[in-house]
Design a protein around this motif. Structure first.
Motif, PDB file in Angstrom:
ATOM      1  N   LYS A  17      -2.263   8.472  -6.977  1.00 32.56           N
ATOM      2  CA  LYS A  17      -0.997   8.587  -6.938  1.00 32.56           C
ATOM      3  C   LYS A  17      -0.329   9.514  -5.617  1.00 32.56           C
ATOM      4  N   GLU A  18      -1.311  10.601  -5.255  1.00 35.78           N
ATOM      5  CA  GLU A  18      -0.907  11.706  -4.285  1.00 35.78           C
ATOM      6  C   GLU A  18      -1.082  10.645  -2.936  1.00 35.78           C
ATOM      7  N   ASN A  19      -1.486   9.560  -2.637  1.00 36.82           N
ATOM      8  CA  ASN A  19      -1.451   8.937  -1.684  1.00 36.82           C
ATOM      9  C   ASN A  19      -0.381   8.039  -1.429  1.00 36.82           C
ATOM     10  N   ILE A  20       0.279   8.047  -2.499  1.00 35.29           N
ATOM     11  CA  ILE A  20       1.465   7.139  -2.476  1.00 35.29           C
ATOM     12  C   ILE A  20       2.753   7.691  -2.185  1.00 35.29           C
ATOM     13  N   VAL A  21       3.625   7.246  -0.914  1.00 36.38           N
ATOM     14  CA  VAL A  21       4.504   7.537  -0.699  1.00 36.38           C
ATOM     15  C   VAL A  21       6.034   7.078  -1.245  1.00 36.38           C
ATOM     16  N   ALA A  22       5.846   5.751  -1.403  1.00 34.50           N
ATOM     17  CA  ALA A  22       6.928   5.016  -1.742  1.00 34.50           C
ATOM     18  C   ALA A  22       6.624   3.803  -2.426  1.00 34.50           C
ATOM     19  N   ALA A  23       7.294   3.026  -3.546  1.00 33.87           N
ATOM     20  CA  ALA A  23       6.650   1.750  -3.839  1.00 33.87           C
ATOM     21  C   ALA A  23       8.121   0.840  -4.242  1.00 33.87           C
ATOM     22  N   ALA A  24       8.040  -0.265  -4.013  1.00 34.42           N
ATOM     23  CA  ALA A  24       8.925  -1.210  -4.541  1.00 34.42           C
ATOM     24  C   ALA A  24       8.215  -2.754  -4.811  1.00 34.42           C
ATOM     25  N   CYS A  26       8.900  -7.027  -4.349  1.00 35.63           N
ATOM     26  CA  CYS A  26       9.730  -8.242  -3.875  1.00 35.63           C
ATOM     27  C   CYS A  26       9.204  -9.241  -5.077  1.00 35.63           C
ATOM     28  N   ALA A  27       9.572 -10.575  -4.754  1.00 31.62           N
ATOM     29  CA  ALA A  27       9.164 -11.635  -5.498  1.00 31.62           C
ATOM     30  C   ALA A  27       7.688 -11.833  -6.157  1.00 31.62           C
ATOM     31  N   THR A  28       6.792 -11.479  -4.943  1.00 26.57           N
ATOM     32  CA  THR A  28       5.456 -11.691  -5.486  1.00 26.57           C
ATOM     33  C   THR A  28       4.680 -10.521  -4.964  1.00 26.57           C
ATOM     34  N   ARG A  29       5.035  -9.485  -4.586  1.00 20.43           N
ATOM     35  CA  ARG A  29       4.249  -8.672  -3.763  1.00 20.43           C
ATOM     36  C   ARG A  29       4.846  -7.111  -4.209  1.00 20.43           C
ATOM     37  N   LEU A  30       3.651  -6.196  -4.533  1.00 18.28           N
ATOM     38  CA  LEU A  30       4.033  -4.754  -4.820  1.00 18.28           C
ATOM     39  C   LEU A  30       3.970  -4.190  -3.483  1.00 18.28           C
ATOM     40  N   ARG A  31       5.056  -3.494  -2.833  1.00 20.45           N
ATOM     41  CA  ARG A  31       4.970  -3.165  -1.527  1.00 20.45           C
ATOM     42  C   ARG A  31       4.846  -1.468  -1.665  1.00 20.45           C
ATOM     43  N   LEU A  32       3.939  -1.078  -0.806  1.00 16.90           N
ATOM     44  CA  LEU A  32       3.764   0.426  -0.933  1.00 16.90           C
ATOM     45  C   LEU A  32       3.593   1.233   0.289  1.00 16.90           C
ATOM     46  N   VAL A  33       4.074   2.299   0.510  1.00 17.89           N
ATOM     47  CA  VAL A  33       3.914   3.175   1.586  1.00 17.89           C
ATOM     48  C   VAL A  33       2.937   4.300   1.281  1.00 17.89           C
ATOM     49  N   LEU A  34       1.672   4.335   1.958  1.00 22.16           N
ATOM     50  CA  LEU A  34       0.742   5.188   1.818  1.00 22.16           C
ATOM     51  C   LEU A  34       0.598   6.164   2.859  1.00 22.16           C
ATOM     52  N   LYS A  35       0.204   7.448   2.450  1.00 23.32           N
ATOM     53  CA  LYS A  35       0.149   8.771   3.263  1.00 23.32           C
ATOM     54  C   LYS A  35      -1.029   7.969   4.247  1.00 23.32           C
ATOM     55  N   ASP A  36      -2.293   7.629   3.741  1.00 25.48           N
ATOM     56  CA  ASP A  36      -3.357   7.165   4.527  1.00 25.48           C
ATOM     57  C   ASP A  36      -4.012   5.939   3.993  1.00 25.48           C
ATOM     58  N   GLU A  37      -3.808   4.949   4.736  1.00 27.71           N
ATOM     59  CA  GLU A  37      -4.403   3.674   4.361  1.00 27.71           C
ATOM     60  C   GLU A  37      -5.822   3.675   4.545  1.00 27.71           C
ATOM     61  N   THR A  57       1.723  -4.374   6.714  1.00 33.38           N
ATOM     62  CA  THR A  57       2.335  -4.776   8.019  1.00 33.38           C
ATOM     63  C   THR A  57       3.544  -4.021   7.738  1.00 33.38           C
ATOM     64  N   GLY A  58       4.341  -3.538   8.743  1.00 31.56           N
ATOM     65  CA  GLY A  58       5.351  -3.039   8.987  1.00 31.56           C
ATOM     66  C   GLY A  58       5.486  -1.403   8.283  1.00 31.56           C
ATOM     67  N   GLY A  59       4.216  -0.989   8.395  1.00 32.31           N
ATOM     68  CA  GLY A  59       4.113   0.502   7.918  1.00 32.31           C
ATOM     69  C   GLY A  59       3.957   0.411   6.420  1.00 32.31           C
ATOM     70  N   GLN A  60       3.946  -0.949   5.465  1.00 31.16           N
ATOM     71  CA  GLN A  60       3.811  -1.088   4.342  1.00 31.16           C
ATOM     72  C   GLN A  60       2.286  -1.588   4.120  1.00 31.16           C
ATOM     73  N   TYR A  61       1.780  -1.061   3.048  1.00 31.89           N
ATOM     74  CA  TYR A  61       0.490  -1.967   2.378  1.00 31.89           C
ATOM     75  C   TYR A  61       0.937  -2.521   1.075  1.00 31.89           C
ATOM     76  N   GLN A  62       0.799  -4.178   1.145  1.00 31.82           N
ATOM     77  CA  GLN A  62       1.298  -4.795   0.184  1.00 31.82           C
ATOM     78  C   GLN A  62       0.381  -5.579  -0.753  1.00 31.82           C
ATOM     79  N   VAL A  63       0.355  -5.724  -1.845  1.00 31.58           N
ATOM     80  CA  VAL A  63      -0.616  -6.086  -2.759  1.00 31.58           C
ATOM     81  C   VAL A  63      -0.046  -7.291  -3.521  1.00 31.58           C
ATOM     82  N   ILE A  64      -0.789  -8.463  -3.370  1.00 29.99           N
ATOM     83  CA  ILE A  64      -0.076  -9.748  -3.658  1.00 29.99           C
ATOM     84  C   ILE A  64      -0.655  -9.966  -5.190  1.00 29.99           C
ATOM     85  N   LEU A  65       0.669  -9.964  -6.015  1.00 27.35           N
ATOM     86  CA  LEU A  65       0.362 -10.166  -7.545  1.00 27.35           C
ATOM     87  C   LEU A  65       0.840 -11.458  -8.045  1.00 27.35           C
TER      88      LEU A  65
END
Length: 473
Positions: A17-24, A26-37, A57-65
């Motif tokens: 959790k200390e590496n996670i800046v933001a999280a949201a 969409c319909a299929t994906r967990l969209r994360l902004v990480l300090k260091d990918e 992509t676009g500064g986001q690390y996306q996890v398809i669920l």
């Protein structure tokens, strides 16, 4: 499913959790902004049954669920990390800080044009509907529907009016969206767009012929002649003018007394920007926009099928970088000048690429013995053929590599074919099988043949290449 367990495992896999800046989500994906990918444990994510794929992509690390699952996992994810729930727009803004200058520029274009795409799509499809009425020999040999049934003439004329509206008044749409994106008042942006297409001005589409005849109307102010020329169907002039307008408005609000702010700031903003638009910004950017369109059309017409094939080969790699969002502005310009360009060649090539990605993914479904990969490939392949490629490209093809190679080869060959026959689209839409409705009537057959070529080549080549790779079991 144990959603809490999945959320905990995802948190651990992305660096805690200390590496996670933001999280949201969409319909299929967990969209994360990480300090260091670089802290992501990719292997752990790949081995999770609930994870269908990942990409950055676009500064986001996306996890398809997948639909439904992502909602439940996100609830547990926020509970585990203590991060407050955010919208995808909030995450985009947070992720923008991780982008380089070019990526930020592409993101700005995307933010401006994505909201107005429905209007452009509607206009383009209405143009296609009008073509059904007016194109000769499309339905009846030797005649158009209007010629065969004169009573339909006014209906076709009405549809044509509806179709042209979004393109005639395109600067208003762009002005509103761009001003909002640049931090200005969107209604002042729309007003600027209205000024640029005012009926008192020379119609922008007649500028070339009027210039040749020396019949350009002008305002004569203090000895200076300012051309009274509209900017119908343009993109770059209103983008530049909206940016300048937003900055002028922001500057004025900083120095304007609060008692006069609501009165003088809009007045001065519109007046100053309007003068700059018609004296400096408009003339220069009109030339740039026309030159860009002419260069692309020239490359398309002179490069022939070889140029189209190269574009088709590179389209998917361009998507990986996110640069394909910059094509929206170019396609909008091509569609706005459809009487001159005939339509956009980018959309059909994008469709060839998407179908190829889908075909390669479906081929993996048949050759792999990995149950998780088989599950991902079936749904992702169908989705890609219909125009949504992220699950297929990032969840299967790039992961295995050889299907991606097969897909770009299929895309290249199909793109060369449709370029040879000058296949054009008159609207934007889902770049895949559903894209048929966006294609010009005289290009539909070649578009369909191109999709078949793309599918067969990518599917067959994936089968062949799979025999040489040990990771398919």
């Amino acid at each position: 499913m144990d959603y809490a367990k999945i959320a905990q495992e995802v948190v651990e896999a992305v660096g805690g959790k200390e590496n996670i800046v933001a999280a949201a989500h969409c319909a299929t994906r967990l969209r994360l902004v990480l300090k260091d990918e670089g802290n992501v444990n990719q292997g752990k994510l790949d081995n999770m049954d609930a994870v269908k794929g990942t990409f950055s992509t676009g500064g986001q690390y996306q996890v398809i669920l997948g639909p439904g699952i992502v909602n439940q996992v996100y609830k547990e994810f926020t509970a585990v990390t203590g991060i407050m729930e955010m919208s995808t727009e909030d995450v985009k803004d947070a992720g923008a800080k991780n982008l380089n200058l070019f990526q930020q520029f592409v993101k700005v274009l995307s933010d401006i044009f994505v909201p107005i795409i429905p209007a452009i799509v509607a206009g383009g499809l209405l143009i296609g509907l009008n073509n059904i009425f007016t194109a000769p020999s499309l339905v009846i040999a030797g005649k158009s529907l209007v010629e065969a049934y004169p009573q339909a003439k006014d209906l076709a004329a009405m549809i044509n009016t509806f179709a042209n509206a979004a393109f005639v008044f395109l600067p208003i749409l762009i002005g509103f969206s761009a001003a909002k994106r640049f931090g200005g008042n969107p209604f002042l942006g729309a007003t600027l767009g209205m000024i640029m297409v005012h009926p008192d001005l020379l119609n922008g589409w007649n500028y070339g012929s009027s210039l040749a005849k020396g019949e350009i109307p002008a305002w004569n102010i203090f000895g200076f002649a300012i051309e009274k020329v509209g900017y119908q169907g343009t993109v770059i002039p209103v983008l530049a003018a909206s940016f300048i307008m937003a900055k002028i408005e922001q500057s004025l609000r900083k120095i304007m007394p609060s008692a006069l702010d609501n009165l003088l700031t809009p007045l001065l903003t519109v007046f100053i920007t309007g003068i700059l638009t018609f004296t400096v910004v408009g003339p220069i950017t009109r030339s740039v926009g026309n030159l860009l369109t002419e260069v692309l059309v020239w490359l398309y017409t002179t490069g022939g099928f070889i140029g189209g094939g190269v574009f088709g080969l590179l389209y998917a790699p361009i998507v990986i970088t996110g640069m394909h969002h910059s094509f929206i502005a170019v396609e909008t310009q091509l569609l706005a000048n459809i009487t001159k360009t005939g339509g956009t060649f980018i959309f059909p090539i994008a469709a060839m690429s998407n179908v190829a990605q889908g075909a390669a993914t479906l081929a993996v479904f048949f050759v792999t013995q990995n149950s998780k990969m088989k599950s991902i490939a079936s749904a992702a392949g169908i989705s890609a053929v219909l125009g949504i490629t992220e699950p297929a490209m990032f969840g299967v093809n790039l992961k295995l590599k050889y299907p991606f190679i097969a897909a770009i080869m299929g895309s290249a060959i199909a793109s060369a074919y449709i370029t040879f026959y000058k296949t054009l689209a008159i609207a934007l839409g889902a770049a895949g099988v559903p894209g048929i409705i966006s294609i010009r009537s005289d290009s539909v057959l070649h578009y369909m043949i191109g999709m078949i070529i793309s599918f067969i080549v990518a599917f067959g080549l994936t089968i062949v290449l799979s025999k040489k790779y040990e990771n398919v079991k």
